[in-house]
Design a protein around this motif. Structure first.
Motif, short mmCIF file in Angstrom:
data_model
loop_
_atom_site.label_atom_id
_atom_site.label_comp_id
_atom_site.label_asym_id
_atom_site.label_seq_id
_atom_site.Cartn_x
_atom_site.Cartn_y
_atom_site.Cartn_z
N ILE A 693 0.75 -1.18 -0.05
CA ILE A 693 0.15 0.00 0.06
C ILE A 693 1.01 1.27 -0.06
O ILE A 693 0.72 2.25 -0.68
CB ILE A 693 -0.71 -0.02 1.28
CG1 ILE A 693 -2.13 -1.24 1.00
CG2 ILE A 693 -1.57 1.37 1.64
CD1 ILE A 693 -2.83 -1.41 2.16
N ILE A 694 1.99 1.31 0.67
CA ILE A 694 2.91 2.44 0.88
C ILE A 694 3.38 2.59 -0.50
O ILE A 694 3.50 3.78 -0.97
CB ILE A 694 3.91 1.99 1.89
CG1 ILE A 694 3.42 2.14 3.25
CG2 ILE A 694 5.13 3.33 1.83
CD1 ILE A 694 4.48 1.71 4.34
N MET A 695 3.83 1.71 -1.21
CA MET A 695 4.37 1.59 -2.46
C MET A 695 3.27 2.36 -3.53
O MET A 695 3.83 3.14 -4.36
CB MET A 695 5.17 0.45 -3.01
CG MET A 695 6.46 0.21 -2.28
SD MET A 695 7.45 -0.90 -3.27
CE MET A 695 6.42 -2.52 -3.27
N GLU A 696 2.29 1.44 -3.51
CA GLU A 696 1.29 1.78 -4.54
C GLU A 696 0.69 3.02 -4.58
O GLU A 696 0.46 3.86 -5.31
CB GLU A 696 0.34 0.51 -4.79
CG GLU A 696 1.09 -0.61 -5.31
CD GLU A 696 0.27 -1.91 -5.11
OE1 GLU A 696 -1.14 -1.72 -4.80
OE2 GLU A 696 0.70 -2.86 -5.34
N SER A 697 -0.09 3.32 -3.09
CA SER A 697 -0.84 4.45 -3.03
C SER A 697 -0.15 5.68 -2.51
O SER A 697 -0.69 6.67 -2.50
CB SER A 697 -1.71 4.20 -1.76
OG SER A 697 -2.62 2.70 -1.90
N TYR A 698 1.35 5.73 -2.33
CA TYR A 698 2.03 6.91 -2.09
C TYR A 698 3.04 7.17 -2.88
O TYR A 698 3.25 8.09 -3.68
CB TYR A 698 2.28 6.87 -0.57
CG TYR A 698 0.81 6.84 0.50
CD1 TYR A 698 0.24 8.04 0.59
CD2 TYR A 698 0.61 5.88 0.89
CE1 TYR A 698 -0.73 7.93 1.51
CE2 TYR A 698 -0.53 5.77 1.56
CZ TYR A 698 -1.27 6.85 2.03
OH TYR A 698 -2.30 6.88 2.96
N MET A 699 3.98 6.08 -2.77
CA MET A 699 5.29 6.61 -3.64
C MET A 699 5.20 6.35 -5.14
O MET A 699 5.70 7.28 -5.91
CB MET A 699 6.45 5.40 -3.04
CG MET A 699 6.76 5.71 -1.58
SD MET A 699 8.28 4.48 -1.22
CE MET A 699 8.22 5.10 0.40
N GLU A 700 4.41 5.30 -5.54
CA GLU A 700 4.33 5.19 -7.00
C GLU A 700 3.27 6.18 -7.62
O GLU A 700 3.57 6.85 -8.79
CB GLU A 700 3.81 3.73 -7.31
CG GLU A 700 4.93 2.90 -7.49
CD GLU A 700 4.39 1.51 -7.74
OE1 GLU A 700 3.18 1.04 -7.89
OE2 GLU A 700 5.26 0.44 -7.74
N LYS A 701 2.46 6.70 -6.76
CA LYS A 701 1.28 7.65 -7.01
C LYS A 701 2.11 8.92 -7.22
O LYS A 701 1.71 9.79 -8.21
CB LYS A 701 0.41 7.51 -6.10
CG LYS A 701 -0.87 8.19 -6.57
CD LYS A 701 -1.95 8.03 -5.71
CE LYS A 701 -3.41 8.55 -6.12
NZ LYS A 701 -4.34 8.53 -5.14
N ALA A 702 2.92 9.32 -6.13
CA ALA A 702 3.76 10.50 -6.33
C ALA A 702 4.53 10.86 -7.54
O ALA A 702 4.59 11.80 -8.26
CB ALA A 702 4.67 10.58 -4.86
N ILE A 703 5.28 9.58 -7.91
CA ILE A 703 6.12 9.74 -9.06
C ILE A 703 5.21 9.71 -10.32
O ILE A 703 5.50 10.51 -11.22
CB ILE A 703 6.99 8.22 -9.14
CG1 ILE A 703 7.93 8.23 -8.32
CG2 ILE A 703 7.60 8.14 -10.45
CD1 ILE A 703 8.90 6.80 -7.98
N THR A 704 4.03 9.14 -10.41
CA THR A 704 3.13 9.30 -11.61
C THR A 704 2.84 10.61 -11.80
O THR A 704 2.73 11.10 -12.81
CB THR A 704 1.80 8.43 -11.31
OG1 THR A 704 2.46 6.95 -11.39
CG2 THR A 704 0.95 8.47 -12.50
N MET A 705 2.56 11.37 -10.56
CA MET A 705 1.95 12.71 -10.29
C MET A 705 3.15 13.52 -11.13
O MET A 705 2.64 14.57 -11.96
CB MET A 705 1.50 13.14 -9.09
CG MET A 705 0.19 12.38 -8.61
SD MET A 705 -1.29 13.08 -9.48
CE MET A 705 -1.13 14.98 -8.82
N PHE A 706 4.37 13.38 -10.71
CA PHE A 706 5.50 14.33 -10.98
C PHE A 706 5.56 13.99 -12.62
O PHE A 706 5.64 15.11 -13.18
CB PHE A 706 6.54 13.80 -10.26
CG PHE A 706 6.93 14.53 -9.24
CD1 PHE A 706 6.59 15.70 -8.76
CD2 PHE A 706 7.09 13.44 -7.65
CE1 PHE A 706 7.18 16.41 -7.50
CE2 PHE A 706 7.29 14.21 -6.48
CZ PHE A 706 7.29 15.41 -6.47
N GLU A 707 5.70 12.87 -13.06
CA GLU A 707 5.68 12.68 -14.57
C GLU A 707 4.63 13.09 -15.31
O GLU A 707 4.76 13.63 -16.35
CB GLU A 707 6.03 11.12 -14.68
CG GLU A 707 6.97 10.61 -14.07
CD GLU A 707 7.44 9.22 -14.16
OE1 GLU A 707 8.25 8.52 -14.12
OE2 GLU A 707 6.26 8.53 -14.47
#
Length: 1399
Positions: A693-707
């Motif tokens: 959940i930490i990776m998918e809901s926060y970290m990966e989501k943040a990277i997707t938003m930045f990109e």
């Protein structure tokens, strides 16, 4: 002066990266003269005298010009004056101009006069000089005193120098000249006079300093006082600062002059301190009085050494087995400070505490009581040093309650720094009562004005006029108040007053400490900030440029100097906004408060940060771009204070706000990505959520938003790193679990269950069985769990690799991640997806980022795939090395050539001995297939690079150079082994023909990596000198000189029959450790670094090393020919006797007893190295500080790496910087523990090493720097372990010590009686044995190598976690344990005698 203040104000408080400031430069002509007469220090005084007289010829005073003219005529008519002028002109040659100017004053040869030196008149000397009113009169007029004293001494009949005798007329009218020549006159009397002369002068100088100490009203000056100002209201000359400085100059000059022999006894640098029988503690107090804090420290150290000698003499009759450690240095300071010295009335501990506080050394105070002493004053000093103002407030409150109002300033100062502004105001109002502020002291008034402008309170009654002596904060307050009331002309006037006040403060004391400059720079910056605000206000209404308010902060500078500038900026901008109500000014105000909050939080000044955030929240901020950063900063503040629940709640609330707005507002979307990433990191750190959940809901989501937002990649870099590290951590957890005994037991049970289920099926057939069904279900669950684990492991691995690649591709802030990425790649070479990612990474990641790993990358080259190495891995690896070699040939090619030339020594020997070539060719294969593949692959790579148009010529030239070096390394020079002079290089050596290699840089010079791959401006090899020298030792390495195209000469050490790959790898580790130390603020401020030198392996048995210029082994200084032990302790045992005694002892108890006896009769002397080489107190202090820090850094890093064989010849000391350089790094990773006589200490901290640290010994600087270094090691243990993992699993590098090498290492010392033997030298027979042993071990499987590497990594991990002897220790506890182990006599007694533990 005001213009100077403006310029310094533009610079502001920046870290000057030095403790002491250089002395003002000498006159250029005088500088050249002193350099020319460097070997003749007696002539220096004449150079200074004549240059000073030359300046007086252009003085405004006619009387002085006439007097100087007559004196010069007399000087140049004397025999000695003529001799000096002639020698001066001959020595300086074309640079001489002084005596060209003075030529008119020279007499013709016929008119030369013979100066008649009057005979010594003892009665005249006694009657004129032995007078207390001459030396310490009952007045305070420095000019009258110095002139009377100097002229009386000149005319006393005891001065023998004819030039000094002629200086009287100038001395009568120029006090400055008296200050110059008085030390020369006293020295002349002492060196030519009798003991009676010495006794009289000594008695009066001692009386001067005794009177000074008796008159001094205070033994210490609080660090928090605003200035160290002494008023000249006393009647005694001994309290006049100029007079005290004059007497200090006499003492300092005398101790720099060598004392003549006393009979047959040759005087040492230590004896030079005792021309006079002064009490150096009293002299130290006088130096402190003059704000010469470095001088105070030096003299206090000398006093401590004198007392230590007395203690040592008293205790010499006591039993040698008194303890397991010699008398501790800090115990001496504590003992000497138990009661104040009777004569001086001050504790040496208090004096040292005060001096260290003023010079700004962050660690020195801990070596003289801070942190240990329990009295209130010492605790306050400690809390101020550590910025623990909450504790300081309580201690100051206790001090005021016990000692009365004299200490109210300290309490108010602590309250202000704590940030309790309202409490400060209330307390101040209580002090003032109903009256105005006239009853407050000037220091407290300054605090009042400072607090007023910080809080924006403008109700202090102050007139719009500036009186003489108005201090800084009062002037600043009046300027800002005038700005508020639109009195802009007066505001500028007040600012000039503030600027002048700040500059004037520099003249109050001795400007040799950089710390005295920082408050002034901060104040001048504050003036410039307010000045810009007034300029903005006084300009026309259309003026909107706010760039003048930008404030860059040097975070390396102490926060106490940064915060005032930020506060001034906030207060002045607030005034501007209140007056103008402009939006752009409001924005600047908000940004200023945010900057203050962030800087204060990062400096752990949480109360300042909280107050700034409170001010921000009190503003009506409607702009989302300003509001959200405030919310995030407040959450970070609570997180920094350890209030994680509050911080996460605040951040989650902010997250919800921006989530709702992200689709309509781009700024909200940007903040949403930033907040997601930060919140994910906090969840990961506190383990508050499921990893997926930490990776998918926060970290990966943040990277997707930045990109998605199209943000710059550098902004995404931290997000990539966070996800990569977190995925890597989860991957490592799974790997560790799958390698654990728990997992093995679980697998064993699962297999047993499956076997049992199969057996039951055979017995029961198809009949239903409850137990069988249970076994099947359990097995299915276990299988599913294992499959999920394997699946998660692969998932986490791929995420880690992918995001590390993205992070490295995005920027340079986290380049060390390349080690972890490489480790993951090497550990998963058969994973197709990883290989595919790495294939892409070769194109995306800049090639210079792979340079630190070039040795390890090249070691895995091969020509064809193996069972565990697929072709995809080899193709990617070859592509990576090739691209890097083309882009950065000077950093890469030597690594590849060393592998390609692995057997080049043998090939060249075969060429030289053609008759034996056949027998060599028929030998059995000693290289394993893996190594042969590497060598062939490296040779193929070299051939391919030769054909490259970019680097082809470079490769060919480097091959020529390497062959020449290898030939020289293997050239037999036994016939020259007794020669110490330069030896010609024979013409048949290829090195003599190497010239103008324009494509090859000087190999031992550090070449800065160019990200743009531009190396056009490198210094290439011009030629080699035609001679060489031998460095000594069995293998006789050669010292050659390489001449570069830039005109520089680089000495190089060419070694044969020695594998330097271990040394090269250790230098590589040092480079990485230095990078980690540079990234940490505390270690960067202390300049904690490992000194490196260039090591270039040329083949398996030869290599090239950078010669460490300006260094010498500490063993050579201490026990070499005419070593320090012989000079300073001639009656002690010799090192040869000590070694023999220790060798003769057989049992452990005998060794311990003998070692104690040796220590009683062989005392440490290394402290004299600094007194001999560094006469100036500031330079003496800086060099000793650099030495102590260097010992600390090397000790901790050496311990972590298990570095052994640290005998006195393997440690060099730089004679200029006093830093240590460790050489011969062949024993690492605790291989010293498997020597025939195991090493029993974690690092070298013998009595001599400790002695050089000064009176505080291991306390203070050493201990604190050890702790700071260990803290960096612990905080970066993941990076360190990754780096070392890649190195330890290097299949080419054999770092474990073979039994043959271990035996040879210590046998050589047992057979050789020379005290300065090189323990790493081996006889030719030993080398052959070791080579054979190494070759035979190449048959070992990679699995066996891995097992040994795993064991080493496990111990490394334990060290970095603080596990010692099975117990986990705190950071300070671990450092203390290591220090005690290193100093423990029982450990030192058991070590190999060749290690020389008594030194």
């Amino acid at each position: 002066m005001l213009s100077t203040g403006q310029c310094l104000g533009m610079i502001g408080p920046i870290n000057l990266m030095t403790i002491s400031l250089p002395s003002p430069p000498e006159n250029t002509g005088l500088q050249k003269a002193l350099q020319c007469f460097e070997e003749l220090p007696d002539v220096h005084k004449y150079c200074r005298i004549f240059h000073q007289l030359n300046q007086y010829l252009t003085d405004h005073s006619i009387e002085l010009v006439q007097c100087t003219s007559q004196v010069l005529k007399n000087l140049l008519s004397s025999k000695k004056g003529i001799e000096f002028s002639t020698g001066y002109k001959n020595q300086l040659g074309d640079n001489e101009y002084l005596f060209h100017y003075l030529h008119p004053f020279r007499a013709a040869k016929k008119k030369q006069t013979q100066i008649v030196i009057p005979k010594e008149d003892w009665n005249l000397f006694v009657s004129s000089v032995d007078d207390v009113t001459l030396w310490n009169p009952q007045h305070n007029k420095h000019h009258d005193w110095i002139v009377t004293l100097t002229t009386t001494l000149i005319n006393c009949g005891a001065v023998r120098d004819e030039l000094l005798q002629l200086l009287g007329p100038v001395c009568c009218i120029k006090a400055e000249f008296c200050e110059l020549v008085l030390p020369y006159i006293i020295h002349d009397i002492l060196i030519n006079g009798r003991d009676d002369h010495r006794e009289i002068i000594s008695r009066h100088v001692v009386n001067f300093f005794s009177s000074h100490c008796g008159q001094s009203s205070s033994g210490t000056v609080s660090r928090c006082s605003s200035a160290n100002i002494h008023t000249e209201t006393t009647e005694m000359i001994c309290m006049n600062i100029d007079s005290v400085r004059t007497m200090l100059n006499i003492v300092q000059y005398l101790r720099q002059q060598p004392r003549p022999k006393s009979g047959r006894l040759v005087m040492t640098a230590w004896d030079n301190n005792f021309w006079l029988d002064v009490d150096y503690l009293q002299v130290a107090m006088a130096a402190k009085y003059c704000s010469a804090h470095f001088t105070a420290l030096l003299y206090a150290e000398i006093w401590c050494d004198v007392q230590r000698e007395k203690i040592s003499t008293v205790r010499s009759s006591q039993s040698s087995q008194r303890s397991s450690q010699s008398l501790s240095q800090d115990t001496i300071i504590d003992t000497l400070s138990e009661a104040p010295n009777i004569q001086s009335g001050v504790s040496v501990q208090d004096l040292l505490l005060d001096a260290y506080s003023w010079i700004g050394d962050p660690d020195g105070v801990y070596g003289c009581g801070a942190g240990r002493k329990a009295d209130v004053s010492s605790r306050i000093c400690t809390y101020q040093q550590e910025n623990q103002w909450d504790k300081a407030v309580v201690s100051c409150d206790i001090q005021v309650s016990q000692s009365g109002c004299d200490y109210q300033y300290g309490l108010l100062h602590a309250l202000q720094n704590f940030g309790a502004s309202h409490v400060f105001n209330t307390y101040l109002q209580g002090m003032m009562g109903t009256d105005d502020s006239s009853n407050l002291s000037s220091d407290i008034k300054e605090l009042q004005y400072e607090a007023a402008w910080k809080m924006g309170q403008w109700n202090i009654d102050s007139s719009n006029k500036l009186e003489t002596g108005t201090r800084f904060h009062e002037s600043l307050y009046k300027a800002m108040k005038a700005m508020k009331e639109d009195h802009l002309t007066f505001a500028f006037t007040a600012l000039e007053s503030a600027r002048l006040s700040a500059i004037t403060r520099l003249k109050d004391g001795c400007l040799d400490s950089a710390r005295r400059l920082y408050p002034v720079l901060a104040d001048l910056k504050c003036v410039n900030i307010v000045n810009n605000a007034v300029l903005y206000l006084s300009s026309q209404s259309g003026y909107t440029d706010t760039d003048i308010f930008k404030l860059e902060v040097d975070k390396d500078c102490d926060i106490e100097f940064i915060l005032p500038t930020l506060h001034v900026k906030c207060s002045s901008i607030q005034l501007l906004w209140e007056k103008t109500q402009r939006n752009e000014i409001f924005n600047v105000y908000v940004d200023s408060l945010q900057q203050l909050a962030t800087v204060a939080r990062e400096a752990v000044r949480h109360q300042e940060s909280e107050r700034a955030i409170a001010r921000l929240k009190g503003l009506n901020i409607t702009d989302l771009r300003q509001y959200i950063p405030v919310q995030i900063e407040e959450a970070k503040l609570y997180w920094s204070r350890g209030e994680h629940t509050v911080a996460k709640h605040l951040l989650k609330t902010t997250l919800e706000k921006v989530r709702k707005l992200r689709s309509t507002d781009k700024d909200s979307a940007r903040f949403y990505a930033q907040t997601l990433s930060l919140y994910g990191n906090w969840l990961a750190e506190t383990r508050s959520e499921n990893p997926n959940i930490i990776m998918e809901s926060y970290m990966e989501k943040a990277i997707t938003m930045f990109e998605t937002l199209g943000e710059d990649e550098t902004k995404c870099m931290d997000a990539y790193l966070s996800l990569g590290r977190y995925a890597d951590t989860q991957y490592q957890n799974i790997v560790n679990y799958m390698n654990s005994s728990t997992f093995e037991a679980k697998q064993s049970l699962m297999n047993k269950a499956m076997i049992e289920a199969d057996r039951l099926r055979q017995v029961t057939g198809t009949a239903p069985d409850r137990y069988l069904r249970t076994l099947d279900k359990q097995t299915a669950i276990d299988k599913h769990e294992l499959e999920c684990m394997v699946e998660d492991r692969t998932l986490f691995l791929l995420k880690a690799v992918k995001n590390y690649i993205q992070c490295l591709r995005s920027g340079d802030s986290h380049n060390l991640r390349v080690f972890r990425l490489t480790s993951l790649w090497f550990n998963n070479v058969c994973n197709e997806e990883v290989n595919d990612m790495m294939k892409t990474a070769v194109y995306e990641i800049k090639t210079y980022k792979w340079l630190p790993l070039m040795y390890q990358l090249a070691a895995r080259m091969d020509v064809k795939p193996h069972k565990d190495i697929p072709i995809e891995f080899l193709d990617t690896l070859n592509k990576l090395i090739y691209d890097t070699a083309v882009s950065h040939p000077h950093h890469t090619l030597f690594c590849v050539l060393a592998l390609a030339n692995a057997n080049r020594d043998t090939e060249l020997l075969q060429q030289a001995k053609s008759s034996k070539r056949g027998t060599k060719q028929n030998k059995t294969q000693t290289e394993s297939l893996v190594e042969e593949g590497r060598v062939v692959a490296a040779k193929n790579m070299i051939e391919k690079l030769k054909n490259d148009t970019t680097v082809g010529k470079i490769v060919k030239d480097m091959q020529i150079l390497c062959d020449a070096y290898i030939q020289l390394a293997n050239w037999n020079v036994q016939e020259y082994k007794t020669q110490t002079k330069a030896i010609p290089l024979p013409a048949q050596l290829w090195l003599t023909k190497v010239k103008d290699l324009r494509n090859v840089p000087v190999p031992t010079k550090e070449i800065k990596v160019s990200p743009s791959c531009d190396y056009n401006d490198i210094s290439y090899i011009l030629k080699f000198e035609s001679t060489f020298k031998l460095a000594g030792g069995i293998n006789l390495p050669k010292i050659i000189t390489c001449m570069g195209s830039d005109g520089s000469n680089s000495r190089q050490l060419v070694k044969g029959k020695d594998d330097l790959r271990q040394d090269a790898v250790m230098q590589q580790v040092f480079e990485m450790v230095n990078n980690l130390l540079l990234k940490d603020l505390e270690t960067r401020k202390r300049k904690l670094q490992i000194r490196k030198y260039k090591v270039i392996p040329l083949s398996q048995r030869s290599g090239l090393l950078e010669w460490c210029e300006g260094t010498r082994p500490i063993g050579e200084y201490l026990i070499g020919k005419n070593g320090a032990h012989t000079r300073y302790r001639p009656k002690d045992l010799t090192s040869f006797e000590c070694r023999n005694r220790l060798t003769d002892a057989t049992t452990t108890d005998q060794k311990y007893k003998v070692y104690n006896e040796i220590c009683d009769k062989f005392q440490p002397v290394f402290r004299h190295f600094f007194l001999e080489n560094f006469f100036s107190p500031p330079i003496w202090f800086e060099r000793r500080l650099a030495y102590t820090r260097s010992v600390a850094t090397n000790s901790i890093v050496g311990y972590i790496l298990g570095l052994g064989d640290r005998h006195p010849q393997n440690i060099l000391i730089d004679c200029n910087s006093a830093e240590l350089v460790h050489i011969d790094l062949g024993i690492a990773f605790e291989q010293g523990k498997i020597l025939p006589t195991p090493e029993t200490v974690p690092f070298r901290l013998t009595r001599d090493i400790e002695d050089a640290m000064g009176a505080s010994g291991v306390e203070g600087v050493f201990r604190r720097c050890c702790e700071k270094t260990m803290e960096v090691m612990r905080n970066n243990q993941e990076a360190l372990l990754t780096i070392l993992e890649v190195l330890l699993y290097d299949p080419l590098h054999v770092w474990t010590i073979s039994p043959a090498k271990a035996y040879a290492l210590q046998r050589r010392n047992r057979e050789d009686s020379n005290d300065t033997v090189d323990m790493n030298d081996k006889s030719p027979t030993d080398i052959m044995d070791i080579t054979e042993s190494s070759t035979s071990r190449q048959y070992e499987t990679q699995e066996n190598v891995n097992k040994v590497a795993e064991r080493v990594l496990l111990r490394l991990r334990q060290k970095l976690q603080g596990i010692e002897d099975g117990a986990q220790l705190s950071l300070s506890g671990q450092v203390n344990y290591l220090i005690q182990e290193a100093r423990n006599f029982k450990n030192l007694a058991r070590i190999f005698p060749g290690w020389q533990p008594y030194i």
